[in-house]
Design an enzyme around this catalytic site. Structure first.
Site, PDB file in Angstrom:
ATOM      1  N   ALA A  65       0.860  -1.189   0.000  1.00  0.00           N
ATOM      2  CA  ALA A  65       0.000   0.000   0.000  1.00  0.00           C
ATOM      3  C   ALA A  65       0.886   1.226   0.000  1.00  0.00           C
ATOM      4  CB  ALA A  65      -0.880   0.006   1.250  1.00  0.00           C
ATOM      5  N   TRP A  66       0.523   2.207  -0.819  1.00  0.00           N
ATOM      6  CA  TRP A  66       1.207   3.496  -0.767  1.00  0.00           C
ATOM      7  C   TRP A  66       0.330   4.560  -1.393  1.00  0.00           C
ATOM      8  CZ3 TRP A  66       6.331   2.883  -4.089  1.00  0.00           C
ATOM      9  CH2 TRP A  66       6.054   2.238  -5.292  1.00  0.00           C
ATOM     10  N   ASN A  67       0.592   5.796  -0.962  1.00  0.00           N
ATOM     11  CA  ASN A  67      -0.234   6.922  -1.387  1.00  0.00           C
ATOM     12  C   ASN A  67       0.638   7.974  -2.042  1.00  0.00           C
ATOM     13  OD1 ASN A  67      -2.580   5.849   0.008  1.00  0.00           O
ATOM     14  ND2 ASN A  67      -1.594   6.524   1.898  1.00  0.00           N
ATOM     15  N   HIS A  74       3.419  24.809   3.592  1.00  0.00           N
ATOM     16  CA  HIS A  74       3.072  25.393   4.896  1.00  0.00           C
ATOM     17  C   HIS A  74       1.710  24.860   5.324  1.00  0.00           C
ATOM     18  CE1 HIS A  74       6.445  28.362   4.823  1.00  0.00           C
ATOM     19  NE2 HIS A  74       6.455  27.857   3.593  1.00  0.00           N
ATOM     20  N   HIS A  78       4.250  22.759  10.682  1.00  0.00           N
ATOM     21  CA  HIS A  78       5.223  22.977   9.604  1.00  0.00           C
ATOM     22  C   HIS A  78       6.321  23.944   9.997  1.00  0.00           C
ATOM     23  CE1 HIS A  78       2.595  26.481   8.728  1.00  0.00           C
ATOM     24  NE2 HIS A  78       3.699  27.021   8.259  1.00  0.00           N
ATOM     25  N   ASP A  80       8.826  27.027   8.881  1.00  0.00           N
ATOM     26  CA  ASP A  80       9.040  28.203   8.028  1.00  0.00           C
ATOM     27  C   ASP A  80      10.549  28.409   7.935  1.00  0.00           C
ATOM     28  OD1 ASP A  80       6.306  28.711   7.952  1.00  0.00           O
ATOM     29  OD2 ASP A  80       6.418  30.582   9.090  1.00  0.00           O
ATOM     30  N   HIS A  84      11.590  31.754   3.337  1.00  0.00           N
ATOM     31  CA  HIS A  84      10.143  31.844   3.107  1.00  0.00           C
ATOM     32  C   HIS A  84       9.722  33.303   2.979  1.00  0.00           C
ATOM     33  CE1 HIS A  84       5.855  31.526   3.783  1.00  0.00           C
ATOM     34  NE2 HIS A  84       5.904  31.840   5.050  1.00  0.00           N
ATOM     35  N   HIS A 209       7.663  36.808  11.027  1.00  0.00           N
ATOM     36  CA  HIS A 209       8.321  36.483   9.761  1.00  0.00           C
ATOM     37  C   HIS A 209       9.389  37.543   9.446  1.00  0.00           C
ATOM     38  CE1 HIS A 209       4.586  34.140   9.369  1.00  0.00           C
ATOM     39  NE2 HIS A 209       5.198  33.429   8.438  1.00  0.00           N
TER      40      HIS A 209
HETATM   41 MN    MN Z   1       4.389  28.987   7.286  1.00  0.00          MN
END
Ligand code: MN
Length: 260
Positions: A65-67, A74, A78, A80, A84, A209
């Site tokens: 099985a694999w997807n 993001h 997750h 950054d 980014h 950010h």
């Molecule tokens: Mn982000």
């Protein structure tokens, strides 16, 4: 054995015995995982998580099985990377494939503003919050990953989690402080992004950010279980996928902490 070898052996022994807890700071990644939603006039949105079956023990692959996955970088819990953001785009070591791997392991400092956030969903962490933390727990050490605890991850309903853009985050001043006055490694939050929901209207906009990536520091978003971490003393391992030319990635974030 060298003392480093002894320390590593002691660490794996402590993990086995439960003396060091491994705490998963990662949200499940699935179709319902909330992603940030930008107003149309601001920019294009990034896709959420989806997967399609390649085979599932069937004619397309009888014994396996694999997807295949599709998502924005993001998405969910997750990373950054500094590249980014426009302020960090020139860093030669600012991408998920170029950041030195030792930077992905850092002592954690957990600043708890959850009581304030409970009263005000738009709460902005201040320099005073950091100074109050330091008065109690000591100065933020060089190389520390600063985590903002809000208990926002307890909002399991995606609509309540996104909250129509009303989410807590850091103030402009505190991000300038953490970027310039402390040698932090990065900044992590429980919300969908490292900046507050209303941070597009700040000066500068999106200060987490702006300031952190300017200084080649990284961000972590959509963390959970920060309430299981001590204010100091935990070590976080947060290694993004090594995406060449990428800007970040979903990742598994683990913390090692002394058993209570
Ligand atoms: Mn982000």
């Amino acid at each position: 054995m060298s003392s480093a070898a002894e320390s590593l052996s002691a660490l794996t022994g402590l993990i086995d015995s439960g003396g060091v807890r491994v705490i998963d700071l990662t949200q499940p990644l699935e179709e319902s995982t909330p992603v940030i939603s930008l107003p149309e006039q601001v920019g294009k949105n990034s896709p959420g998580f989806s997967k399609t079956v390649v085979s599932n023990f069937d004619a397309d692959g009888p014994a396996w099985a694999w997807n295949a996955l599709h998502m924005g970088e993001h998405c969910g819990t997750h990373f950054d990377s500094p590249n980014h953001w426009i302020t960090g785009r020139e860093h030669q070591t600012g991408g998920p494939a170029t950041i030195p791997p030792e930077k992905f392991i850092a002592p954690a400092v957990v600043i708890d503003v959850s009581a304030k956030v409970a009263k005000d969903a738009d709460y902005l962490m201040t320099v005073q919050d950091v100074l109050d933390f330091e008065a109690e727990h000591g100065r933020i050490e060089d190389g520390a990953l600063v985590l903002m605890r809000t208990d926002w991850s307890k909002r399991t309903d995606p609509a309540a989690f996104l909250n129509d853009g009303h989410c807590p985050g850091p103030s402009v001043e505190v991000m300038k402080f953490l970027a310039e006055e402390r040698q932090t490694r990065g900044f992590g939050v429980e919300q969908v992004g490292t900046d507050a929901g209303q941070a597009g209207m700040f000066d500068p906009p999106f200060p987490a950010h702006h300031y952190m990536h300017l200084k080649n520091r990284y961000g972590l978003a959509s963390l959970t279980n920060l309430d299981q971490l001590p204010p100091k003393g935990a070590v976080v391992i947060a290694a993004p996928l090594k995406i060449v030319g990428g800007s970040g990635s979903p990742l598994r974030v683990l913390a090692l902490a002394p058993a209570a």
